[in-house]
Motif scaffolding. Structure first.
Motif, short mmCIF file in Angstrom:
data_model
loop_
_atom_site.label_atom_id
_atom_site.label_comp_id
_atom_site.label_asym_id
_atom_site.label_seq_id
_atom_site.Cartn_x
_atom_site.Cartn_y
_atom_site.Cartn_z
N ASP A 100 37.41 35.46 33.78
CA ASP A 100 37.51 36.74 33.63
C ASP A 100 39.07 37.73 33.76
OD1 ASP A 100 37.37 39.53 35.40
OD2 ASP A 100 38.07 38.18 37.35
N ILE A 101 38.84 38.14 32.06
CA ILE A 101 40.43 38.72 31.80
C ILE A 101 40.81 39.60 32.58
CG2 ILE A 101 39.61 40.26 30.21
CD1 ILE A 101 42.27 37.81 29.47
N TYR A 102 39.33 40.19 33.56
CA TYR A 102 40.48 41.46 34.40
C TYR A 102 41.02 41.52 35.23
CZ TYR A 102 37.48 44.66 30.86
OH TYR A 102 37.43 45.35 29.62
N GLY A 103 40.75 39.94 35.64
CA GLY A 103 41.46 40.10 36.63
C GLY A 103 43.20 39.54 36.44
N LEU A 104 43.95 39.78 35.30
CA LEU A 104 45.41 39.98 35.47
C LEU A 104 45.84 41.23 36.37
CD1 LEU A 104 45.90 39.45 31.71
CD2 LEU A 104 45.93 37.95 33.33
N ARG A 105 47.02 40.70 36.89
CA ARG A 105 47.33 42.41 37.74
C ARG A 105 48.53 42.62 36.65
NH1 ARG A 105 46.21 42.87 42.83
NH2 ARG A 105 45.56 40.78 43.69
N ILE A 106 48.19 43.63 35.60
CA ILE A 106 49.16 44.42 34.86
C ILE A 106 49.64 45.82 35.60
CG2 ILE A 106 49.83 45.06 32.32
CD1 ILE A 106 47.78 43.07 31.55
N GLY A 107 50.67 46.14 35.65
CA GLY A 107 50.92 47.12 36.09
C GLY A 107 52.59 47.47 35.87
N THR A 108 53.33 49.07 36.73
CA THR A 108 54.72 49.11 37.20
C THR A 108 54.38 48.08 38.02
OG1 THR A 108 53.48 51.46 38.63
CG2 THR A 108 54.83 51.53 35.97
N LEU A 109 55.53 47.91 38.48
CA LEU A 109 55.98 47.48 40.07
C LEU A 109 55.67 48.28 40.65
CD1 LEU A 109 57.15 44.98 41.69
CD2 LEU A 109 59.55 45.95 41.46
N HIS A 110 55.73 49.45 41.04
CA HIS A 110 55.34 50.47 41.61
C HIS A 110 53.46 50.02 42.18
CE1 HIS A 110 59.32 52.92 40.82
NE2 HIS A 110 59.19 52.23 42.64
N SER A 111 53.20 49.61 40.82
CA SER A 111 51.52 50.29 40.92
C SER A 111 50.69 48.88 42.39
CB SER A 111 51.29 50.75 39.85
OG SER A 111 51.37 49.88 39.15
N LEU A 112 52.10 47.94 41.23
CA LEU A 112 50.94 46.39 41.57
C LEU A 112 51.60 46.36 43.51
CD1 LEU A 112 52.46 44.23 39.01
CD2 LEU A 112 50.00 44.74 39.20
N CYS A 113 52.43 47.06 43.80
CA CYS A 113 52.94 46.39 45.48
C CYS A 113 51.76 47.43 46.38
CB CYS A 113 54.89 47.83 45.28
SG CYS A 113 55.69 46.11 44.92
N ASN A 114 51.69 49.03 45.85
CA ASN A 114 50.80 50.05 46.02
C ASN A 114 49.33 48.94 46.54
OD1 ASN A 114 49.83 52.21 47.45
ND2 ASN A 114 48.30 52.15 45.24
N ASP A 115 48.56 48.41 45.22
CA ASP A 115 47.53 47.62 45.10
C ASP A 115 47.40 46.51 45.71
OD1 ASP A 115 46.78 49.75 43.06
OD2 ASP A 115 46.93 48.64 41.25
N ILE A 116 48.21 45.53 45.66
CA ILE A 116 48.62 44.47 46.41
C ILE A 116 48.11 44.70 47.45
CG2 ILE A 116 49.63 42.17 46.68
CD1 ILE A 116 50.43 42.38 43.42
N MET A 117 49.27 45.34 48.93
CA MET A 117 49.10 45.67 49.40
C MET A 117 47.86 46.25 50.31
SD MET A 117 53.28 47.20 51.34
CE MET A 117 53.49 48.27 49.70
#
Length: 746
Positions: A100-117
């Motif tokens: 599942d290549i779409y499982g990679l978490r790629i983004g700006t740190l801000h977007s990743l912080c938002n999405d993960i929380m």
């Protein structure tokens, strides 16, 4: 799949051999990885290949890999490249189709912080509205006591940090803060508050240390705490506090589940972290990254200390220069330089003459040769581009004046086109510090291009408020909510008054040609006039604004990409203002309108006055840029005029650089960084003072500009700019510059 087989497949997809220095990075197993990647050295390709190696060779679950980038555009481009390589590999390795290549978490740190929380339903972040930069500014203007206060409680803090209020103020038309017996005006304090509140978080300031200090630091702490309490009360979060919340999340039980996993597919844990553009990392981001990689120490950072540009956003090149020390301090490791430090020093972008030139430039300054200025042992860049030719790859054009120099520049570009050396204007770029179309900046160059039939592309020219679609839409809205501009009479600020009258005048001209729009404006005025006092109106400011845009000529203008982008940005500004809650009234917002409690048929006077000071004040004081299309650098038939920050990461056949006459002065961002350094949780180890940091930043600024060029780098230097001691010239020496760089007779 073993590594050798993977490399053979990757090289067949790429169509070229992967260099040894790139191969060493891709093959790296576990532990820290410090990649110092010069301009044009193929770092993006290495990140792609390393990511896929982890998946195909090491069988790492894509969900266990995090990759952070500096912009969303860079994240999108990186993922698309990974996806394309993955699809190509599946053609010969179909057994990996279940990955599942779409499982990679790629983004700006801000977007990743938002999405993960949000994914983990973090209680401290659920149902919060994330404020962008504009919303944060409006929010602070309306909610910060530091900004709203009319007494002198905050005067000692303003005096101590007076450099924050020393900039030109478009609202008053003046520079500096002359009367230290009174507070700076509200918009100046607002801009200062944004800087202060963000830096307290970004620099990872210990509030206990701040609390233990004497005034005015206690005053700052109280102002900051009031702001944070207001954010929490209204369930708002700015970008800086998003990172703080995420760091707190990582230290919580939910964060432990995210980092360590529970052996399920939903929570596999994080095994590898890769950080791009690490030279622009700030202290709280550094803390986040080292926490993420705490278990396996698999933190890979990629960047170039010579290309650090974003100190004004809190970035500090120290993080890149001292990554080895941080690993030893944080993880108790003895840093293995042979295994964990890698250099990408082959430049595949530029003509050899250009590479030689910017190698000479960056090493010509004694300040850049001092311990701690650059990564120790950093090799010179080596030209590996296929671009060859015995021509002046580095040159300069000069004229008696800026205007004369600009005309020679435009003629040179026209000759490039006429002689088929380039096919399109966007193969060139003009880079400068400020692209505002004023006589001292981009005006003469933009005019010179227009005079020879080339349209410049300059979305950051700060001409957003001069465009007819913007001025008329603002004028129409104001005509409805404040007919006759009654409330404007109570607004102090000559520039706000001037602009509002211009906008209303622009609207009146448009109404003469568009009967339906005029009917809507008049009927809206009449509808409000018929409302009794102290009554809620059944339309919001967004309703009014969108109904204006539903009439001609806006319907037709929406078919024009540039006008459509501008109207979209203005819509976003109205939406941002509409979302701002009223002070001490959680759940409310500025978007709903109520009639005056004293006069029938008028919008509340206090609402109208605040609207002028707040949203209109923001438009006037901020000098809004045109929105930019992230999918293209510039239209093919236009020549981009860009700041060096815009050009970061890009490349052009011909690069023209203007402004080689910079004096070194200590920037306010550096003054604030130095003042707050005493309160950092992880003290700075920089040995440089403020002026030295400012000079280093300017040297790096020009290095980034020079390294964008592929075929030719051409300086634009009016004769009065040739002065020793100015940045932009090798060793600040114009004679040395003229000995090395060839003059072009354009």
């Amino acid at each position: 799949m073993d590594f050798d087989e993977y490399i053979r497949i990757a090289e067949s997809i790429l169509g070229h051999v992967i260099s040894k220095e790139q191969r060493d990075i891709v093959q790296h197993a576990d532990g820290p990885l410090w990649i110092i990647a010069g301009p044009g050295s193929g770092k993006s390709e290495v990140l792609v290949l390393r990511t896929l190696k982890l998946i195909f060779v090491d069988s790492v679950n894509p969900k266990s890999i995090i990759i952070t980038t500096f912009t969303e555009k860079a994240a999108k481009n990186l993922f698309n490249r990974i996806l394309n390589y993955y699809v190509e590999m599946l053609s010969t390795q179909p057994e990996y189709a279940n990955v599942d290549i779409y499982g990679l978490r790629i983004g700006t740190l801000h977007s990743l912080c938002n999405d993960i929380m949000l994914d983990y339903k973090c209680p401290e972040y659920e149902n919060y509205r994330l404020l962008d930069d504009i919303e944060q500014t409006l929010y602070i203007y309306e909610h910060s006591n530091f900004v709203k206060s009319t007494n002198n409680l905050y005067l000692p803090l303003c005096i101590r940090l007076d450099y924050l209020f020393d900039q030109f103020d478009p609202i008053t038309g003046s520079r500096g803060w002359s009367n230290h017996e009174r507070l700076p005006n509200r918009w100046r304090r607002c801009k200062g508050a944004v800087s202060l509140f963000n830096r307290i978080v970004e620099d990872n300031i210990d509030l206990d240390l701040l609390s233990a200090a004497n005034d005015p630091w206690n005053i700052l702490l109280n102002a900051y705490n009031e702001y944070v309490e207001s954010l929490e009360e209204n369930r708002r979060c700015d970008f800086a506090h998003l990172q703080e919340k995420f760091l707190n999340f990582l230290n919580s039980p939910l964060g432990t589940l995210f980092l360590q996993g529970d052996r399920s597919d939903a929570h596999p844990g994080i095994r590898h972290l890769m950080v791009d553009e690490y030279q622009d990392t700030n202290p709280i981001q550094e803390a986040i990254y080292f926490k993420i990689a705490e278990i396996d120490h698999n933190i890979c950072v990629v960047g170039d200390d010579d290309q650090a540009l974003y100190r004004f956003r809190g970035g500090t090149v120290e993080c890149m220069v001292n990554f080895d020390r941080k690993c030893e301090q944080q993880y108790g490791l003895h840093f293995d330089y042979d295994r964990w430090q890698k250099f990408l020093s082959k430049n595949y972008r530029s003509h050899e003459g250009i590479v030689t030139y910017y190698n000479q430039y960056i090493t010509s300054f004694e300040l850049m040769r001092m311990e701690g200025a650059r990564v120790n042992g950093k090799p010179l860049l080596r030209a590996e581009s296929s671009i060859i030719g015995d021509y002046p790859s580095v040159a300069f054009i000069t004229g008696q004046t800026i205007e004369d120099t600009a005309n020679k520049f435009a003629s040179f570009v026209r000759d490039l086109l006429n002689n088929d050396i380039i096919q399109n204007p966007n193969q060139c770029a003009l880079l400068m510090k400020s692209v505002k179309e004023s006589p001292r900046n981009a005006f003469h160059f933009a005019e010179a291009l227009r005079n020879i039939g080339i349209v410049p592309y300059n979305p950051r020219s700060r001409t957003f408020l001069d465009q007819i679609e913007i001025t008329s839409a603002l004028g129409a809205f104001i005509s409805i909510v404040d007919p006759g501009m009654d409330a404007l009479q109570s607004v102090r600020g000559d520039e706000i008054n001037k602009k509002v009258h211009e906008w209303v005048g622009s609207c009146e001209t448009l109404l003469q040609e568009n009967q339906n729009l005029r009917n809507y404006v008049n009927s809206s005025i009449e509808s409000i006039r018929n409302k009794p006092r102290d009554t809620w109106i059944d339309v919001s400011i967004l309703d009014i604004f969108y109904r204006i845009l539903s009439h001609e000529p806006y319907i037709t203008w929406k078919d024009d990409p540039e006008r459509s982008y501008r109207l979209g940005k203005l819509s976003s500004l109205f939406e941002a203002y509409s979302s701002i809650p009223l002070p001490h009234v959680p759940g409310s917002n500025r978007g709903f309108l109520k009639t005056s409690s004293e006069i029938d048929g008028k919008i509340s006077l206090s609402w109208r006055i605040q609207f002028y000071y707040s949203l209109m004040g923001l438009l006037v004081s901020a000098g809004i840029n045109d929105p930019e299309n992230e999918t293209e650098i510039s239209p093919i038939d236009r020549l981009p005029i860009m700041t060096v920050h815009q050009a970061k990461g890009l490349e052009f056949d011909f690069v023209f650089v203007y402004g080689l006459n910079q004096d070194v002065k200590q920037e306010s961002t550096i003054s604030l960084e130095n003042d707050l350094a005493q309160f950092r949780r992880n003290p700075s180890i920089s040995r440089f003072n403020g002026l030295q940091k400012s000079e280093q930043d300017l040297i790096r600024f020009y290095f980034v500009a020079y390294s964008r060029a592929k075929y030719a780098l051409i300086h634009l230097v009016p004769k009065n700019h040739f002065k020793n001691g100015k940045l932009g010239f090798i060793d600040k020496n114009t004679r040395e510059f003229k000995n090395i760089v060839r003059k072009l007779e354009a």
